[in-house]
Enzyme design. Sequence first.
Site, PDB file in Angstrom:
ATOM      1  N   HIS A  91       0.806  -1.209   0.000  1.00 41.82           N
ATOM      2  CA  HIS A  91       0.000   0.000   0.000  1.00 41.82           C
ATOM      3  C   HIS A  91       0.839   1.260   0.000  1.00 41.82           C
ATOM      4  O   HIS A  91       0.356   2.332  -0.362  1.00 41.82           O
ATOM      5  CB  HIS A  91      -0.927   0.018   1.219  1.00 41.82           C
ATOM      6  CG  HIS A  91      -1.828  -1.166   1.304  1.00 41.82           C
ATOM      7  ND1 HIS A  91      -2.908  -1.357   0.476  1.00 41.82           N
ATOM      8  CD2 HIS A  91      -1.799  -2.254   2.114  1.00 41.82           C
ATOM      9  CE1 HIS A  91      -3.512  -2.499   0.779  1.00 41.82           C
ATOM     10  NE2 HIS A  91      -2.862  -3.057   1.772  1.00 41.82           N
ATOM     11  N   HIS A 117       5.789   6.380   6.664  1.00 39.77           N
ATOM     12  CA  HIS A 117       5.406   5.967   5.322  1.00 39.77           C
ATOM     13  C   HIS A 117       4.900   7.176   4.545  1.00 39.77           C
ATOM     14  O   HIS A 117       4.808   8.280   5.086  1.00 39.77           O
ATOM     15  CB  HIS A 117       4.346   4.861   5.374  1.00 39.77           C
ATOM     16  CG  HIS A 117       3.071   5.289   6.045  1.00 39.77           C
ATOM     17  ND1 HIS A 117       2.820   5.124   7.395  1.00 39.77           N
ATOM     18  CD2 HIS A 117       1.961   5.910   5.559  1.00 39.77           C
ATOM     19  CE1 HIS A 117       1.630   5.605   7.693  1.00 39.77           C
ATOM     20  NE2 HIS A 117       1.088   6.101   6.587  1.00 39.77           N
ATOM     21  N   HIS A 119       2.235   8.976   1.323  1.00 41.88           N
ATOM     22  CA  HIS A 119       1.014   8.965   0.517  1.00 41.88           C
ATOM     23  C   HIS A 119       1.157   9.962  -0.621  1.00 41.88           C
ATOM     24  O   HIS A 119       1.804  11.001  -0.479  1.00 41.88           O
ATOM     25  CB  HIS A 119      -0.203   9.346   1.358  1.00 41.88           C
ATOM     26  CG  HIS A 119      -0.535   8.364   2.432  1.00 41.88           C
ATOM     27  ND1 HIS A 119      -1.331   7.263   2.228  1.00 41.88           N
ATOM     28  CD2 HIS A 119      -0.151   8.310   3.732  1.00 41.88           C
ATOM     29  CE1 HIS A 119      -1.435   6.580   3.342  1.00 41.88           C
ATOM     30  NE2 HIS A 119      -0.726   7.197   4.286  1.00 41.88           N
ATOM     31  N   GLU A 123      -2.873  13.440   1.881  1.00 49.73           N
ATOM     32  CA  GLU A 123      -4.199  13.060   2.357  1.00 49.73           C
ATOM     33  C   GLU A 123      -4.916  14.263   2.967  1.00 49.73           C
ATOM     34  O   GLU A 123      -6.074  14.520   2.664  1.00 49.73           O
ATOM     35  CB  GLU A 123      -4.075  11.913   3.353  1.00 49.73           C
ATOM     36  CG  GLU A 123      -3.501  10.649   2.716  1.00 49.73           C
ATOM     37  CD  GLU A 123      -3.868   9.401   3.464  1.00 49.73           C
ATOM     38  OE1 GLU A 123      -4.547   8.542   2.873  1.00 49.73           O
ATOM     39  OE2 GLU A 123      -3.457   9.272   4.635  1.00 49.73           O
ATOM     40  N   HIS A 136       3.867  10.409   6.870  1.00 53.33           N
ATOM     41  CA  HIS A 136       3.259  10.117   8.160  1.00 53.33           C
ATOM     42  C   HIS A 136       4.257   9.382   9.042  1.00 53.33           C
ATOM     43  O   HIS A 136       4.758   8.320   8.669  1.00 53.33           O
ATOM     44  CB  HIS A 136       2.003   9.248   7.997  1.00 53.33           C
ATOM     45  CG  HIS A 136       0.850   9.963   7.378  1.00 53.33           C
ATOM     46  ND1 HIS A 136      -0.267   9.310   6.896  1.00 53.33           N
ATOM     47  CD2 HIS A 136       0.631  11.288   7.166  1.00 53.33           C
ATOM     48  CE1 HIS A 136      -1.123  10.199   6.406  1.00 53.33           C
ATOM     49  NE2 HIS A 136      -0.603  11.409   6.572  1.00 53.33           N
ATOM     50  N   THR A 202      -5.832   6.424   8.577  1.00 51.25           N
ATOM     51  CA  THR A 202      -6.379   6.693   7.234  1.00 51.25           C
ATOM     52  C   THR A 202      -6.411   5.435   6.376  1.00 51.25           C
ATOM     53  O   THR A 202      -6.653   5.513   5.170  1.00 51.25           O
ATOM     54  CB  THR A 202      -5.557   7.782   6.518  1.00 51.25           C
ATOM     55  OG1 THR A 202      -4.222   7.308   6.300  1.00 51.25           O
ATOM     56  CG2 THR A 202      -5.523   9.069   7.337  1.00 51.25           C
TER      57      THR A 202
END
Length: 251
Positions: A91, A117, A119, A123, A136, A202
Amino acid sequence: MKILLKSAIAASLLATAMTSAFSAETGVHWSYHGKADPTHWADGVPDNAACRSGHRQSPIALSEATAQRVASKDFAIHYEAGSVALLNNGHTIQANVSDANDTVVYKGESYKLDQFHFHTPSEHTLDGKSYPMELHLVNKGSNGQITVVGIFIQEGAENPALEPVFVDLPATQATAGRQAQVDIAALLPSDKKALVYSGSLTTPPCSESVNWIVLEQPIAMSKQQIAAFKAIFRDNHRPLQKLNHRQVSEE
């Protein structure tokens, strides 16, 4: 970097398929696209009920103008350089941290940095603006709660602190990854002013009672670094959730 980027692009189809991998926490398929996208995370999965029915979900649209000003900070971030285990979990690209000295103190409670990690795109949004990426840093407390430090990433100069991570991004899913030395303290922007609120994970199971500390000043990554991540995960963000009368404070 060009060779690495080509390798990442070559693996992008495989990695995109992996975004519907099994969740380590819930044991079920979830994805950012298709029939298992965020609108379906709770379908037939009682453990993921909060993804649909929760009232303190993340991410949210943040606004500096409407945030409540707080005279003193309720948090302090204490990170340092150390070794991380870098992996592709299906992911995102995740760096597992083992150094017990990396902590966040929030409202008098200490939270140990467990992993960080990425995104893409960001987000959270800030004053209506979305950024190319968001970092994050997930900190876990002995009280069972989680405090996440969120950092916006904008395009700019190459980020030397993240170069040990982005020099060779793992394009395929694995349960264990290569070791890298990362100065985690250097990942933070110079200005620690933050928007703080109570939210959720999330990703499934979207557990609530997560303390969010989203730093307002973004950090930079180069176009090449951002492209290398996007070649593996073209879009791994959860859409914005309702504020539901929650208070956001600026600290």
